[in-house]
Write an enzyme that holds these catalytic residues in place. Structure first.
Site, PDB file in Angstrom:
ATOM      1  N   GLN A  48     -11.728  26.661   4.935  1.00 26.88           N
ATOM      2  CA  GLN A  48     -13.150  26.335   4.952  1.00 26.88           C
ATOM      3  C   GLN A  48     -13.722  26.347   3.540  1.00 26.88           C
ATOM      4  O   GLN A  48     -14.486  25.459   3.149  1.00 26.88           O
ATOM      5  CB  GLN A  48     -13.918  27.324   5.827  1.00 26.88           C
ATOM      6  CG  GLN A  48     -15.415  27.077   5.863  1.00 26.88           C
ATOM      7  CD  GLN A  48     -15.764  25.731   6.464  1.00 26.88           C
ATOM      8  OE1 GLN A  48     -15.376  25.439   7.580  1.00 26.88           O
ATOM      9  NE2 GLN A  48     -16.499  24.900   5.730  1.00 26.88           N
ATOM     10  N   ARG A  55     -13.373  19.188   5.355  1.00 26.27           N
ATOM     11  CA  ARG A  55     -12.235  19.945   5.872  1.00 26.27           C
ATOM     12  C   ARG A  55     -10.994  19.048   5.905  1.00 26.27           C
ATOM     13  O   ARG A  55      -9.883  19.476   5.576  1.00 26.27           O
ATOM     14  CB  ARG A  55     -12.540  20.471   7.283  1.00 26.27           C
ATOM     15  CG  ARG A  55     -13.566  21.586   7.359  1.00 26.27           C
ATOM     16  CD  ARG A  55     -13.065  22.886   6.761  1.00 26.27           C
ATOM     17  NE  ARG A  55     -11.868  23.362   7.441  1.00 26.27           N
ATOM     18  CZ  ARG A  55     -11.869  24.067   8.576  1.00 26.27           C
ATOM     19  NH1 ARG A  55     -13.018  24.373   9.174  1.00 26.27           N
ATOM     20  NH2 ARG A  55     -10.736  24.481   9.110  1.00 26.27           N
ATOM     21  N   ASP A  73     -23.706  31.565   8.200  1.00 27.10           N
ATOM     22  CA  ASP A  73     -22.747  31.333   9.285  1.00 27.10           C
ATOM     23  C   ASP A  73     -23.364  31.874  10.561  1.00 27.10           C
ATOM     24  O   ASP A  73     -24.365  32.608  10.534  1.00 27.10           O
ATOM     25  CB  ASP A  73     -21.417  32.035   8.960  1.00 27.10           C
ATOM     26  CG  ASP A  73     -20.267  31.588   9.848  1.00 27.10           C
ATOM     27  OD1 ASP A  73     -20.457  30.656  10.659  1.00 27.10           O
ATOM     28  OD2 ASP A  73     -19.172  32.172   9.739  1.00 27.10           O
ATOM     29  N   ARG A 121      -4.122  29.474  13.439  1.00 21.71           N
ATOM     30  CA  ARG A 121      -5.500  29.977  13.533  1.00 21.71           C
ATOM     31  C   ARG A 121      -5.437  31.126  14.533  1.00 21.71           C
ATOM     32  O   ARG A 121      -5.228  30.900  15.738  1.00 21.71           O
ATOM     33  CB  ARG A 121      -6.433  28.871  13.996  1.00 21.71           C
ATOM     34  CG  ARG A 121      -7.911  29.273  14.136  1.00 21.71           C
ATOM     35  CD  ARG A 121      -8.715  28.068  14.597  1.00 21.71           C
ATOM     36  NE  ARG A 121     -10.088  28.395  14.900  1.00 21.71           N
ATOM     37  CZ  ARG A 121     -11.105  28.279  14.052  1.00 21.71           C
ATOM     38  NH1 ARG A 121     -10.888  27.867  12.825  1.00 21.71           N
ATOM     39  NH2 ARG A 121     -12.344  28.577  14.429  1.00 21.71           N
ATOM     40  N   CYS A 143     -20.682  26.487   7.909  1.00 24.26           N
ATOM     41  CA  CYS A 143     -19.358  25.971   8.264  1.00 24.26           C
ATOM     42  C   CYS A 143     -19.297  25.391   9.674  1.00 24.26           C
ATOM     43  O   CYS A 143     -18.312  24.726  10.018  1.00 24.26           O
ATOM     44  CB  CYS A 143     -18.296  27.052   8.076  1.00 24.26           C
ATOM     45  SG  CYS A 143     -18.420  28.446   9.211  1.00 24.26           S
ATOM     46  N   HIS A 163     -10.959  32.959   5.790  1.00 21.01           N
ATOM     47  CA  HIS A 163     -10.984  31.560   6.236  1.00 21.01           C
ATOM     48  C   HIS A 163     -10.868  30.656   5.005  1.00 21.01           C
ATOM     49  O   HIS A 163     -11.808  29.944   4.646  1.00 21.01           O
ATOM     50  CB  HIS A 163     -12.279  31.292   7.000  1.00 21.01           C
ATOM     51  CG  HIS A 163     -12.275  30.031   7.810  1.00 21.01           C
ATOM     52  ND1 HIS A 163     -11.175  29.178   7.881  1.00 21.01           N
ATOM     53  CD2 HIS A 163     -13.254  29.457   8.583  1.00 21.01           C
ATOM     54  CE1 HIS A 163     -11.477  28.152   8.668  1.00 21.01           C
ATOM     55  NE2 HIS A 163     -12.717  28.291   9.097  1.00 21.01           N
TER      56      HIS A 163
END
Length: 308
Positions: free
Chosen positions: A137, A294, A225, A107, A266, A134
């Site tokens: 996700q 996830r 988001d 990440r 998310c 991402h």
């Protein structure tokens, strides 16, 4: 080498197989005590390195728990632990880690860091997030939508807010899973056109609509988001708030979507900024199912990368 770097660079049939496997693994755990191992232990004897240049809650916990549930062991490393790309080149770090571990999840900030890690590693590499995309996700989001409403192919997904890295992976997914996508947000925060053009080239409709009410009309799924990053300066936060306030997902906006539309975020959320608490806790919201998924989606991604 089977990496998982982005949704658009992964075969559509493999993506579908991962979603189906994630659903099957989740169902198999339905009656198990929390934290109990899976019946199958496909990662037994495997070591997974989890590298975090950017801090995380869901990514760190879900990958760590997923590895353990499948019988493997994990090693969590921060950027401070490694001085990634500072004291040692990323290429050399990749070569060294490959002698110790069976799989690397990273990440990070720059997409180039991810690609250099994948180029020089001799074990699979998973994109846990970059500033540009991402994918993990969105695999969880597809899983969540389909467990509530069935196949996402042919549905209308609306993104409200900033055309950021999560939107980019939604655009990748639109082309691979066959759903239509609408972006609504200020022109100053438009997504990169390459993401939109690539999805359109695969035969799906991807639109930009400045009026959020028009954008959300007939939507099957509405997504937003956070408006600000933890690294943004205060002045940048204020500018973003001013630009994005008309795109807040609230009850009035959700009323334009289909009656059975879902709402996703998310997380982490700044409640009553990008989305109101009434929406986040309301009947359309599946944000906590999304967060749980996830775990299940990433377990399937790890199995895909290791071929187990």
């Amino acid at each position: 080498m089977t990496h998982f770097l982005d949704i658009n660079t992964t075969d559509a049939a493999d993506l579908r197989a991962m979603i189906d496997q994630a659903h099957a693994m989740k169902q198999a755990r339905a009656d198990r005590p929390r934290g109990a191992p899976d019946d199958a232990q496909p990662l037994a004897g495997r070591m997974v390195a989890l590298i975090f240049e950017k801090p995380s809650t869901r990514t760190r916990v879900s990958f760590d728990v997923g590895v353990r549930q499948m019988g493997g062991q994990s090693m969590v490393l921060s950027g401070q632990d490694m001085q990634l790309g500072h004291g040692e080149t990323i290429a050399d770090t990749a070569r060294v880690l490959s002698r110790y571990v069976d799989l690397i999840m990273i990440r990070t900030f720059e997409e180039a860091t991810l690609h250099e890690m994948a180029e020089y590693a001799s074990v699979p590499v998973i994109n846990g997030l970059t500033n540009r995309t991402h994918p993990c996700q969105i695999m969880a989001d597809i899983l969540t939508y389909e467990e509530h409403r069935g196949p996402i192919a042919g549905r209308k997904v609306v993104w409200s807010g900033d055309g950021n890295n999560v939107f980019a992976s939604f655009a990748h997914a639109a082309g691979q899973f066959g759903f239509d996508l609408t972006f609504t947000g200020p022109a100053t925060l438009d997504p990169e056109m390459c993401f939109i053009e690539e999805a359109r080239a695969k035969g799906v409709t991807v639109e930009i609509e400045r009026d959020p009410a028009k954008a959300v009309a007939g939507a099957d799924l509405v997504v937003t988001d956070t408006w600000v990053s933890m690294h943004d300066a205060q002045s940048a936060r204020e500018r973003r708030h001013n630009q994005l306030r008309p795109y807040q997902v609230n009850e009035a906006l959700m009323a334009h979507a289909k009656p059975d539309a879902l709402f996703m975020h998310c997380l982490p959320a700044h409640r009553d900024e990008e989305a109101t608490s009434a929406v986040m806790d309301g009947p359309h919201s599946v944000v906590f199912d999304e967060a749980e998924n996830r775990l299940h989606a990433q377990k399937a991604v790890m199995r895909y990368c290791l071929g187990v």
